[in-house]
Design a protein around this motif. Structure first.
Motif, PDB file in Angstrom:
ATOM      1  N   UNK A  17     -28.935  19.984  27.148  1.00 42.20           N
ATOM      2  CA  UNK A  17     -28.314  18.658  27.014  1.00 42.20           C
ATOM      3  C   UNK A  17     -29.265  17.578  26.498  1.00 42.20           C
ATOM      4  N   UNK A  18     -30.562  17.692  26.747  1.00 45.13           N
ATOM      5  CA  UNK A  18     -31.509  16.647  26.347  1.00 45.13           C
ATOM      6  C   UNK A  18     -31.539  16.377  24.841  1.00 45.13           C
ATOM      7  N   UNK A  19     -31.404  17.395  23.970  1.00 47.73           N
ATOM      8  CA  UNK A  19     -31.409  17.098  22.531  1.00 47.73           C
ATOM      9  C   UNK A  19     -30.316  16.116  22.095  1.00 47.73           C
ATOM     10  N   UNK A  49     -31.499   3.065  26.452  1.00 48.01           N
ATOM     11  CA  UNK A  49     -30.370   4.011  26.431  1.00 48.01           C
ATOM     12  C   UNK A  49     -30.871   5.452  26.419  1.00 48.01           C
ATOM     13  N   UNK A  50     -31.928   5.707  25.662  1.00 49.49           N
ATOM     14  CA  UNK A  50     -32.507   7.051  25.581  1.00 49.49           C
ATOM     15  C   UNK A  50     -33.028   7.507  26.944  1.00 49.49           C
ATOM     16  N   UNK A  51     -33.788   6.652  27.616  1.00 49.34           N
ATOM     17  CA  UNK A  51     -34.335   7.050  28.921  1.00 49.34           C
ATOM     18  C   UNK A  51     -33.229   7.223  29.950  1.00 49.34           C
ATOM     19  N   UNK A  52     -32.213   6.358  29.907  1.00 51.24           N
ATOM     20  CA  UNK A  52     -31.091   6.518  30.830  1.00 51.24           C
ATOM     21  C   UNK A  52     -30.347   7.825  30.564  1.00 51.24           C
ATOM     22  N   UNK A  53     -30.224   8.172  29.293  1.00 48.90           N
ATOM     23  CA  UNK A  53     -29.557   9.432  28.929  1.00 48.90           C
ATOM     24  C   UNK A  53     -30.340  10.632  29.464  1.00 48.90           C
ATOM     25  N   UNK A  77     -40.310  13.286  21.318  1.00 50.15           N
ATOM     26  CA  UNK A  77     -39.619  12.165  20.653  1.00 50.15           C
ATOM     27  C   UNK A  77     -40.646  11.094  20.283  1.00 50.15           C
ATOM     28  N   UNK A  78     -41.571  10.822  21.188  1.00 44.76           N
ATOM     29  CA  UNK A  78     -42.628   9.843  20.898  1.00 44.76           C
ATOM     30  C   UNK A  78     -43.452  10.279  19.692  1.00 44.76           C
TER      31      UNK A  78
END
Length: 128
Positions: A17-19, A49-53, A77-78
């Motif tokens: 799910x992370x991708x 939004x990315x970190x919450x996801x 991602x970084x």
């Protein structure tokens, strides 16, 4: 007694799910000029939004967040988007001599004045 059920972290589900979080972040950050990718204020809402996801997906897989797998994903991602961002090193310089001398002399003079005051008051203690 009642038996407490514990959910084990489903790492494969989380990694599956992370991708989607990364893809969503990529779509959002590409709206920002790539020259501004090192300025967090330009995309802070997208990053939030990315970190919450990633946190949501980790929790849905019964995993704590952050965890080593989620951290590795976030690090990738970084590397993908922020590898060219370097911190600007501040070059410290001494102030001009006039200011430096003043900054040194003021505490020295105050210390001398306080010592003089204490000595003077202690000699006058018989009068007070």
């Amino acid at each position: 007694g009642a038996r407490q059920q514990t959910n084990l972290c489903n790492e494969s589900l989380m990694l599956e799910k992370l991708p989607a979080c990364g893809k969503s972040f990529e779509e959002m950050i590409k709206k920002v000029d790539s020259q501004k990718w090192c300025n967090l204020t330009e995309f802070i809402m997208y990053y939030d939004n990315f970190t919450q996801c990633t946190e949501h997906e980790a929790n849905n897989a019964s995993c704590f967040w952050p965890n080593p797998l989620a951290e590795a994903f976030i690090t990738e991602i970084h590397k993908q988007f922020f590898s060219n961002c370097t911190s600007v090193k501040v070059h410290w310089e001494d102030p001009p001599d006039e200011i430096l001398i003043t900054l040194i002399l003021i505490p020295v003079m105050l210390t001398c004045a306080m010592i003089t005051l204490v000595v003077w008051c202690s000699r006058r203690s018989d009068i007070l």
